[in-house]
Design an enzyme around this catalytic site. Structure first.
Site: not given
Ligand code: GLN
Length: 485
Positions: A78, A155, A179
């Site tokens: 990532k 994400s 995410s």
């Molecule tokens: N969807 C969540 C957010 O937008 C989680 C994102 C994440 O875990 N990095 O914050």
């Protein structure tokens, strides 16, 4: 020869050892797939040449018997992990062109185990998002898309899509509020967010430091076990990493869960929840029961405040973490007539819309006059959410819930675009786990009527990933999901 990219890490590792093919051939096969499937937009940086060089070194180690646990296994990383000498952008325009002079602890551990990085993976900008649509490189396309292009989740959308489409054998992800788990569910792959403190955050570009955790996304439960073992561990460079032994998670995959108590939180049956998701949830509980587990009802009464709490705490920490991007130190710089103007220009141009939204919310809840009303209150509720779990775990060993209330939706979905709250609602099952710092895995157990994968989440006690692996491996065996494309 069979398609080498269809093998799991465990299978490839075995075959490499038995000299059925070489690490070079395996890497070539993945590179070919990575290039052939560029339209998915999963990779933002391809490191094919470096990877082939690395594969040659791995092959020598395999031949002389000095190979590591992941020797010659092609992985994707990532783009939130700083990789020495390889551009790392967090998929933000702000960091385009940034080449870290050092390696994140998690990735250096993987390298030490012999892993071979074939590229950096797309993600929501600074990991803020749930559909990979906030990336400065554009959205990732879910490999399960048919006529309409669907999101891969976020994400870590690039990680999940790349694993699902066999563009890499496994990938690193990070999870702040879901995410790793939600994109895994959307793309029909398996991912685990470990206990907060299990993996070092050193070199992982910060979003919300009290929530961020690294973890693997892989083709199955065993591969997650192999990867996590080689990512976890105490690190003096991260004060929140915890000094506990890292078990060999592969020892917990027998699928024997007789007598295990599985908790189903009654509050998670929210009104309007997708019927198919409910049906699969019941089915998953039945599968675990068929393997000898006992189902118990539990209560997590403060869950209803989890989303509000998360969307105060995470933006607050983000607004502070992202203050360092000022145009002076890293990345994007846009000059102005004064230093203030330079800051403003650099930040206005460098950040995307969602990141700006979070910075504004975060700055607001931390500001004098609102700090007590929002931030402090959210911290108190966070403790109550955590205490709910502690209490629930007096009655059960692990908790079973859906990973997401919905399956993958179309890219550019109007409702989600126009209403940020609608997008944030997707995190309803994942954020409370993050607030409590607990380990949780998402694994696919079937397809909905549109042929899209649905994931189940298994939550464990702090530092009890072992039980999560045990339950997940039983569910995986029982569900028999053959999802990876
Ligand atoms: N969807 C969540 C957010 O937008 C989680 C994102 C994440 O875990 N990095 O914050």
């Amino acid at each position: 020869m069979t398609d080498l990219t269809k093998l799991t890490i465990a299978q490839a590792r075995e075959a490499l050892k038995n000299k059925e093919f070489t690490a070079i051939e395996l890497t070539q096969a993945y590179i070919k797939n990575m290039e052939a499937k560029r339209e998915l937009n999963a990779f933002v940086c391809e490191c094919s040449e470096k990877a082939l060089e690395q594969a040659k070194l791995s092959q020598i180690k395999i031949e002389n018997g000095t190979s590591g646990d992941l020797e010659g296994i092609p992985l994707g990383v990532k783009d939130l992990f700083c990789t020495k000498g390889i551009e790392t952008t967090a998929c933000s325009n702000f960091l385009k062109g940034f080449v870290p002079p050092y390696e994140a602890t998690v990735t250096s551990k993987l390298l030490k185990a012999g892993a071979n990085f074939i590229g950096k993976l797309n993600m929501d900008e600074f990991a803020m998002g749930g559909s990979n649509e906030t990336s400065a490189f554009g959205p990732v396309v879910n490999p399960y898309s048919k006529d309409v292009k669907l999101v891969a989740g976020g994400s870590s959308g690039g990680s999940a899509a790349a694993v699902s489409a066999n563009m890499c054998a496994g990938a690193t992800g990070t999870d702040t509020g879901g995410s790793i788990r939600q994109p895994s569910a959307f793309c029909g792959v398996t991912g685990i967010k470990p206990t907060y403190g299990r993996c070092s955050r050193y070199g992982v570009i910060a979003f919300a430091s009290s929530l961020d955790q690294a973890g693997p996304i892989a083709k199955d439960v065993r591969d997650c076990a192999i990867m996590l073992k080689n990512m976890a561990g105490y690190d003096a460079k991260d004060a929140t990493s915890v000094k506990v032994e890292v078990p060999d998670f592969e020892k917990f995959l027998s699928g024997d869960i007789r007598g295990m108590k599985i908790g189903l939180p009654k509050e998670y049956r929210v009104d309007g929840l997708n019927e198919e998701v409910v049906a699969y949830w019941d089915k998953a509980a039945q599968m675990l029961k068929d393997r000898g587990a006992e189902i118990v009802e539990i209560s997590l009464p403060h869950t209803k405040y989890a989303l509000a709490t998360y969307y105060i705490i995470a933006p607050a920490e983000a607004s502070s973490n992202l203050a360092r991007y000022d145009g002076l130190r890293y990345g994007n710089r846009v000059d102005g007539n004064s230093i203030d103007e330079m800051y403003i220009n650099s930040r206005t141009q460098g950040f995307g819309k969602e990141v700006k939204r979070r910075i504004m919310v975060g700055t607001y809840v931390l500001s004098a006059g609102y700090y007590d009303a929002y931030f402090l209150k959210a911290q108190k509720v966070r403790r109550l959410i955590r205490d709910d779990f502690v209490k629930a775990f007096e009655k059960c060993d692990v908790i079973l819930t859906p990973t997401s209330p919905v399956a993958a939706f179309p890219i550019g979905d109007k409702k989600m675009q126009e209403d940020p709250i609608a997008m944030w609602l997707n995190d309803i099952y994942t954020v409370s786990v993050s607030l409590a710092g607990l380990p949780a895995m998402s694994l696919p157990i079937g397809l909905n009527k549109d042929g899209l994968p649905l994931g189940m989440q298994i939550i464990g006690k702090a530092f009890d990933e072992q039980r999560v692996f045990e339950a997940a491996s039983a569910l995986e065996k029982q569900a028999g999901f053959e999802g990876v494309k």
